[in-house]
Enzyme design. Sequence first.
Site, PDB file in Angstrom:
ATOM      1  N   SER A 256       0.796  -1.225   0.000  1.00 38.25           N
ATOM      2  CA  SER A 256       0.000   0.000   0.000  1.00 38.25           C
ATOM      3  C   SER A 256       0.830   1.276   0.000  1.00 38.25           C
ATOM      4  CB  SER A 256      -0.942   0.021   1.208  1.00 38.25           C
ATOM      5  OG  SER A 256      -0.203  -0.056   2.422  1.00 38.25           O
TER       6      SER A 256
ATOM      7  N   ASP B 170      -3.391   7.977   8.203  1.00 40.86           N
ATOM      8  CA  ASP B 170      -4.515   7.192   8.709  1.00 40.86           C
ATOM      9  C   ASP B 170      -4.110   6.118   9.718  1.00 40.86           C
ATOM     10  OD1 ASP B 170      -3.165   5.458   7.088  1.00 40.86           O
ATOM     11  OD2 ASP B 170      -4.853   4.972   5.774  1.00 40.86           O
TER      12      ASP B 170
ATOM     13  N   HIS C 247      -0.366   4.790   7.107  1.00 43.24           N
ATOM     14  CA  HIS C 247       0.280   5.410   5.953  1.00 43.24           C
ATOM     15  C   HIS C 247       0.648   6.874   6.201  1.00 43.24           C
ATOM     16  CE1 HIS C 247      -2.557   2.239   4.545  1.00 43.24           C
ATOM     17  NE2 HIS C 247      -1.443   1.805   3.964  1.00 43.24           N
TER      18      HIS C 247
END
Length: 361
Positions: free
Chosen positions: A37, A327, A330
């Site tokens: 991610s 968040d 990240h």
Amino acid sequence: MKIMNLFSITCTCFFLGSVVSNGNPLPYEAIFNFGDSISDTGNAASMGKLPDDSPYGSTYFKHPSGRLSNGRLIIDFIAEAYGLPFLPAYLNLTKDQDIKKGVNFAFAGATALPGVSMDKSLSVQFGWFKKLKSSLCKSKEECNSYFKKSLFLVGEIGGNDVIALLSHKNISKLREIVPSIVETITNITTELIEEGAVELALPGNFPIGCNAGVLTIVNITNKDDYDQFGCSIAYNAFIEYFNGQLKQAIETLRKKYPYAKIMYLDYYNSAKRLFQAPQQFGLTTDRNVALKACCGGGGPYNVNFNVGCGSPNSTICSDVSKRINWDGAHFTEAAYKQLAKGLVEGPFVCPPLKTPIAKIS
């Protein structure tokens, strides 16, 4: 001690070679990216898109863009610096789409090691690359020429393998999986070299002891277990071990393939300086705020695994441009920008990447 002295690193590796121009004005003809991610630009999102009013992508793209941040990622800034478009996600490719300038195979949640549910591990991503290869070049000679002028990023990967074991709160267990992770990264890098890749960048992992999500999971109660910046000493030390093992593996690869330029990307130190001196990078002057997620559901680090970023009861900080963590898991676009600058324009790649054609902004 001056702050830059504190963070300076010495690149003790050397790469001898010449740059040959074949009429291509760009330093890299294409970029191919593998990872999770941290660099996924839409592969995971192809499985289920976020609602249009989601805060993800809100800063730069003004709508969800398949990235798990409020804006651009490191890979986006790197592409821009080298005059290339944002990398299209492999799973979003259309039949006649131009892919000659690169493709992104990274998948949010991906692990280095196979065997997890909905396996999109590093070996699976390499399989996608192999399937796509015939659309990129036909003959061995053509592929060798094309890939020689391309940049391959293998990672960051392995972070999700580590996170899966965090609930055990056992550093020894984490250390046990490092050799397997590093071996997988090494094997895929070897296969890419055999496919014709010459310039490969292998990132280490981030200082997870400063990560809001990790700090929430491990929930350390002893104040002596934190450094002066509020980061976990033990978990950062583990990542230093992880990165040390990766660097040793890279040295072995360099000896085996002396014609390849295999770069180590020091994500750890590039990120750590943001937590230690955020104000020097235009970020928050409050060190306590530096560790908190901008978008989340409350708690000491604004991380609540029952109230994710974008859910009805979550909150978003007033000025995301000053924040490091987006968040819980990240970084923000502002942080990714500084990380990318440290890689492309700074001292955190060994040996250095090619000279970019544009400054990161």
